[in-house]
Each structure stands twice: as C-alpha cells, then as structure tokens.
Design an enzyme around this catalytic site. Structure first.
Site: not given
Ligand code: NAI
Length: 327
Positions: A161, A189
C-alpha cells in the site's frame, strides 16, 4: 564470511513465492554478503509438494552463491525450526460462496497452528512478516498464538500500500519516486487503509502544496490506492504477485538493515500509539535501525485523518473480535 541465516517461507509454491524466493536467494532481502538457508513450507497435498520440488530445482539451477541450503517441508514444526526470518505468505483464499466469517475462521486455524509452531521451534528472535490475507488479522492471530516470542516481532505487510501510494504521488507530481520522504499508511491492509501524504515531501518540497488539490486526495488518490489490488485482479485475472513479493523484500530488508531515517509503513502491534488499542495489528509509519522498528511519533492528526483512522480501526477490531473465540 557471515554465518547463514534461516529464512522460512510459507506458500512457497504459490505466485508470490515464485516472485519472492529467487530474490531472497540472490541477496536482495538481507544483503549481498549474507548467506541464507531457505526453509520452504507448502501444504501436504501432492500437487503442491510437486510444484515446490519444481521451484527448488529452479533455485538450484540459479547456482546462487549466497544460497547455503534449501529444504522442503509440509509441517510448520519442521519448517520453522531455528528460523531467523519467517515470511508467512500461504493462506486460504476466498472460495466461491465463502462468507467472510468462513474465510476468517479458515485462516485463524492456519495462523494459530503456525504461531504455535513458531513459538515452539523458531529462533527466539525470529522476525515474522505476514503477507497472506487478511494479513493484519492473521499476524494478530500468529502473535497471540506465540506467547513466548516478543510481540514486536510479529508484523503484517502494509508496504505494498505504501509503495502504491508513493508511485501515485510521483506520477501526479511528475517527479521521481525516489525523492519521496515521510509518507505514511495507517491501518488495515484493505481498501480502508489511510494513505497520508500530509507530511510527505518529494525532493524536499511539500507534496500537499505541490498537488494542492484536496478533492484529488479524497476522490482519486485514496480510492486508487485502496482499490489497486482489485484493479490488478480485473486486469491480470490474478492477484498482484510480483509487486507483493517486492513489498515483502522491502519490508524485511528495511527491518533488518535499517531505513537511514526514512519513513516506511509496517503493520505492527500497537502499544497505544495514536489512540489505537494495545495489540491491534495496525499500519504505522516507522523508521528502522539496528534491526528494530520505531513508530514515528508526534504526527498531528486532523479531523479527516481521524475519521479515516477510525474507519480502518473499526474494520480491524471487527475482524479481531470475529476470531477471538478461536484463539
Ligand atoms: P497462491 O494461491 O498463488 O499461493 C498460495 C500458496 O500457499 C499455495 O501454493 C498454497 O498451497 C499455499 N498454502 C495455503 N495454505 C497453506 C498453509 N497452511 N501452509 C503452507 N502453504 C499454504 O496465492 P498468492 O498469489 O501467492 O498469494 C498469497 C497470499 O498473499 C494470499 O492470501 C493473498 O491474498 C495475499 N496477498 C497479500 C498482499 C498484501 O499486501 N498483504 C498482496 C497480495 C497478496
């Protein structure tokens, strides 16, 4: 040469993981003289573990001089062993028909387990960054589940952000983003976050004076920054990943190596600063030095800013109340 540090990353086979791990291994996060051991966690699911194997093969194929080891895990109790830094990226995404309460509950479960595992096995000074959404509340849950670790070591990512706000200001003023100082993002966030450039300068000049358009601030700038994540999903068909990974690198690098007096934004547990109740995981302007962050104090909060802060605070306390019974 320096002793390697251990860096745990969860959700390592996901989109953000793929944009993050190679930069950590190349030294962009902790410095070009700091060897790292990556401790990667994915869910036990066969597809996820296979994808993680593929990512590890690629990391090996980069032959990074600073990469002193790579481990694949499916259990946080082994993934977090002795870890010095933990980037909690993996989370349960909102599925079709899933209510907000279900999403909070599913993530509360994950972050309770991971907080307990950090409490049990991580380095006693582990620095934790929660990226997985809802990031502030997930960080709060992990902190509450790790009573033997310092509260201050649990943080949530507001840096994306902050960087988004900086980029919008640079574009509006026609100046380089590198010249921006004293920008702050308050709160959650989420689209309620309050990006605040009242004190900001760019190349030493007041951003507020340069822009001189309060309507633009309220009706263009704040909604653009607040809804940027949704705009990226609409355009790309996937949520922001490279920019999120970049923000995670910025957050950890600044925390570990310092900001040289520059303000950055981190989601951190309140100790009552600016009237935010203790323990709320709130975005604050901070400076970092010697591996510690410090809240920038004494910023005047005018009426509009107070309204914005109250709104984002209300959303956060509602989220935190929604998971209290699960802790
Ligand atoms: P993605 O779906 O591509 O990858 C997430 C991975 O986490 C998957 O491979 C899944 O198998 C794994 N996973 C799920 N539960 C798990 C657990 N308990 N232990 C270990 N691994 C686990 O998602 P992406 O795009 O990588 O995003 C990840 C997170 O980041 C999402 O929650 C998204 O909303 C968040 N995010 C946060 C932002 C921020 O500014 N704080 C910005 C962009 C995304």
């Amino acid at each position: 040469s320096k002793k390697p540090v251990r860096v745990a990353v969860t959700g390592a086979a996901g989109q953000i993981g793929y944009a993050l791990l190679f930069r950590i291994a190349s030294g962009e996060m902790l410095g070009k003289d700091q060897p790292v051991i990556l401790q990667l966690l994915e869910i036990p699911d066969e597809k996820a573990q296979n994808a993680l194997k593929g990512v590890i093969m690629e990391l090996e194929d980069c032959a990074f001089p600073l990469l002193a080891g790579i481990e694949a895990h499916s259990d946080p109790m082994t993934a977090f062993k002795d870890t010095d830094y933990a980037l909690l990226v993996g989370a349960r995404p909102r599925g079709p028909g899933m209510e907000r309460a279900d999403l909070l509950a599913a993530n509360a479960q994950i972050f309770t387990v991971q907080g307990k595992a950090l409490n049990a096995v991580a380095s006693r000074n582990v620095r934790v960054l929660v990226v997985g959404n809802p990031a502030n509340t997930n960080a709060y849950i992990a902190m509450k589940s790790a009573p033997d670790l310092p509260r201050k070591n649990f943080t949530a990512m507001l840096r994306l952000d902050h960087n988004r706000a900086a980029s919008q200001i640079a574009a509006k003023t026609g100046k380089a983003v590198a010249g921006i100082e004293k920008l702050a993002v308050w709160g959650n966030h989420s689209p309620t976050m309050y990006a605040d450039y009242r004190n900001a300068t760019i190349d030493g000049q007041s951003v507020k004076d340069l822009i001189n358009d309060e309507q633009w601030n309220r009706e263009v700038f704040l909604p653009t920054v607040g809804k940027r994540g949704a705009a990226i999903i609409a355009a790309r068909g996937l949520s922001s990943a490279a920019s999120a990974a970049n923000a995670a690198i910025d957050h950890m690098r600044d925390w570990a190596l310092g900001t040289n007096g520059k303000w950055v934004t981190m989601g951190i547990p309140s100790n009552g600063e600016y009237g935010i109740p203790k323990d709320v995981m709130f975005g604050y302007p901070v400076t970092c030095e010697g591996g510690e962050y410090k809240i920038v104090e004494g910023i005047a909060i005018d009426e509009f800013s107070q309204e914005c802060i109250n709104k984002t605070l209300k959303e956060l306390t509602d989220e935190q109340d929604g998971v209290k019974h699960l802790l």
